[in-house]
Scaffold this active site. Structure first.
Site, mmCIF file in Angstrom:
data_model
loop_
_atom_site.group_PDB
_atom_site.id
_atom_site.type_symbol
_atom_site.label_atom_id
_atom_site.label_comp_id
_atom_site.label_asym_id
_atom_site.label_seq_id
_atom_site.Cartn_x
_atom_site.Cartn_y
_atom_site.Cartn_z
ATOM 1 N N HIS A 1 44.611 -29.996 -14.160
ATOM 2 C CA HIS A 1 45.137 -30.908 -15.177
ATOM 3 C C HIS A 1 44.743 -32.322 -14.779
ATOM 4 O O HIS A 1 44.582 -32.632 -13.600
ATOM 5 C CB HIS A 1 46.661 -30.756 -15.223
ATOM 6 C CG HIS A 1 47.338 -31.446 -16.355
ATOM 7 N ND1 HIS A 1 47.586 -32.805 -16.342
ATOM 8 C CD2 HIS A 1 47.852 -30.986 -17.519
ATOM 9 C CE1 HIS A 1 48.228 -33.146 -17.450
ATOM 10 N NE2 HIS A 1 48.389 -32.056 -18.189
ATOM 11 N N ASP B 1 50.266 -27.922 -7.407
ATOM 12 C CA ASP B 1 50.804 -28.299 -8.719
ATOM 13 C C ASP B 1 51.479 -27.056 -9.296
ATOM 14 O O ASP B 1 50.817 -26.133 -9.751
ATOM 15 C CB ASP B 1 49.674 -28.786 -9.618
ATOM 16 C CG ASP B 1 50.109 -29.055 -11.056
ATOM 17 O OD1 ASP B 1 51.280 -28.781 -11.394
ATOM 18 O OD2 ASP B 1 49.279 -29.539 -11.840
ATOM 19 N N GLN C 1 53.198 -25.103 -14.005
ATOM 20 C CA GLN C 1 53.200 -23.873 -14.797
ATOM 21 C C GLN C 1 53.755 -22.669 -14.039
ATOM 22 O O GLN C 1 54.136 -21.670 -14.660
ATOM 23 C CB GLN C 1 51.776 -23.550 -15.265
ATOM 24 C CG GLN C 1 51.150 -24.588 -16.168
ATOM 25 C CD GLN C 1 51.852 -24.691 -17.514
ATOM 26 O OE1 GLN C 1 52.461 -23.748 -17.999
ATOM 27 N NE2 GLN C 1 51.775 -25.871 -18.127
ATOM 28 N N LYS D 1 59.611 -27.752 -18.315
ATOM 29 C CA LYS D 1 58.897 -26.480 -18.432
ATOM 30 C C LYS D 1 59.721 -25.307 -17.913
ATOM 31 O O LYS D 1 59.310 -24.158 -18.002
ATOM 32 C CB LYS D 1 57.554 -26.562 -17.702
ATOM 33 C CG LYS D 1 56.588 -27.582 -18.302
ATOM 34 C CD LYS D 1 55.256 -27.558 -17.577
ATOM 35 C CE LYS D 1 54.370 -28.733 -17.963
ATOM 36 N NZ LYS D 1 53.875 -28.654 -19.344
ATOM 37 N N CYS E 1 44.459 -31.410 -21.608
ATOM 38 C CA CYS E 1 44.380 -32.310 -20.440
ATOM 39 C C CYS E 1 43.559 -31.694 -19.310
ATOM 40 O O CYS E 1 43.829 -31.907 -18.127
ATOM 41 C CB CYS E 1 45.767 -32.704 -19.942
ATOM 42 S SG CYS E 1 46.686 -33.732 -21.101
#
Length: 404
Positions: free
Chosen positions: A121, A198, A201, A224, A362
């Site tokens: 991202h 990261d 997700q 999220k 993104c």
């Protein structure tokens, strides 16, 4: 309670869009909120709205206890060793920037290398570009295979004693690929590199244990994981956080201020300057409790069923190609249709009450790697149903007849 019964706890799913029942397949962008999260936010503002940590009155003490209860909940949710390692931010983006501006500026020097992946991202690309430009360091990229997986052979070749940091996404927001982060972390540590994961997700789908993973930093966002917007988390190993310089100056992050010098607060408050996003941080605990009560294993089983069903139905459509067919995937599917722009598909599906995401998500370098302007992305959550996929497929077929 069965996963399918949890749908009734999400009031927004009862609304109509363009005179059609809402089908919400944009969960990778943000998840919808259960009534318990909505109620908890209202309860805070209605019953104990106050600033935290510094007040001695009842409301301030109640708010402080609730705020720190969220820190404990996050610690347990990701398997951290201590609440000192849990820093609240505005989201994954700010968490990554915090590491870049503090650890990065203190540890990366001219000629050093930072290694990211080709499916990152923008929030895990741009901060490192800025740092490399400032420090005259080198940014290197792990290539992505045609199937949408990282090339592990290339990764190992790129690693060297010059590598100071490996920053990789746990689950790709564009492809759904679940990266083998344990293997990446082990290899990176062998050359002395630190690793940032990261988890924007992955936190909602996968079981996260940062100690077993042995990552140095881990970041995720509240919105999220069925929680509010505007709150996120940075996990960092205690010894790293203690040695890092401060990020922002102001109240709360200090012990003592004089005009001559300032001494800084202990962890984690050293990195939490000013009045934080109190309400949403408190309610993050409600969202994490909701996930734990639903059961991540049960959620994964349900979402895997949705992904398999949607993938089978999509592959039967002539001219449609799925982008990203990794062996290990989370519950999202991206696709393109020959001769049709993704945005046109998204607009016409919206006219049928179906919410999908279109564009580059993104991840412009990733789109360039596949030679496409963008994709249509359908991403699934615990409240989605197989019947909604049928509505989506019927709407997509109708859309393509109109466009082709």
């Amino acid at each position: 309670m069965a996963i399918t019964d949890l749908r009734q706890q999400f009031p927004i799913l009862q609304r109509m869009v363009k005179d059609r029942p809402l089908v919400y397949f944009d969960n990778a962008a943000t998840s919808q909120k259960p009534q318990c999260v909505i109620d908890a936010l209202s309860h805070y503002y209605s019953h104990y709205n106050a600033n935290i940590h510094r007040g001695i009155h009842t409301l301030a003490e109640e708010a402080t206890l609730a705020y720190e209860a969220s820190r404990i909940a996050v610690k347990e949710f990701i398997g951290a060793d201590s609440t000192e390692e849990i820093i609240f931010t505005r989201g994954t983006t700010e968490a990554i920037n915090l590491v870049a501006y503090t650890w990065g500026r203190a540890n990366v020097q001219q000629g050093d290398e930072i290694l990211i992946s080709g499916m990152e991202h923008h929030s895990n690309i741009v901060p490192w570009q800025i740092l490399c430009e400032e420090k005259q360091a080198i940014l290197k990229v792990i290539p992505v295979t045609e199937e949408g997986e990282l090339s592990l052979e290339a990764f190992k070749e790129l690693l060297s004693i010059k590598t100071k940091l490996v920053a990789v996404v746990h689950v790709s927001n564009s492809l759904g690929t679940i990266n083998p982060v344990n293997e990446l972390i082990t290899a990176a540590h062998l050359v002395g590199a630190r690793v940032l994961i990261d988890g924007a997700q992955s936190a909602v789908h996968l079981d996260i244990d940062v100690q077993k993973m042995d990552c140095d930093f881990f970041a995720f966002s509240g919105h999220k994981v069925y929680g509010p917007t505007g709150v996120g988390v940075l996990y960092g190993k205690r010894e790293l956080l203690q040695d890092m310089p401060v990020f922002q100056g102001g109240g709360e992050m200090i012990k003592e201020v004089t005009f001559e010098r300032t001494t800084y607060n202990d962890l984690p408050y050293k990195y939490e300057a000013g009045t934080p996003n109190i309400a949403d941080t408190i309610v993050l605990k409600t969202a994490l409790d909701f996930i734990q009560q639903a059961g991540k294993a049960e959620i994964r089983e349900h979402e895997a069923m949705l992904l398999a069903y949607a993938t089978t139905r999509l592959k039967a459509i002539p001219g449609l190609s799925i982008v990203g067919e990794a062996k290990a995937k989370a519950s999202l599917v991206s696709f393109v249709v020959k001769g049709v722009h993704p945005q046109d598909i998204g607009v016409l599906l919206d006219n049928m009450g179906i919410a999908v995401r279109t564009g580059h998500h993104c991840t412009q370098p990733l789109m360039k790697r596949f030679g496409i302007p963008g994709t249509v992305r359908a991403s699934f959550a615990l409240y989605n149903q197989q019947e909604e996929i049928d509505v989506f497929i019927a709407g997509l077929q109708k859309t393509l007849k109109m466009l082709q």
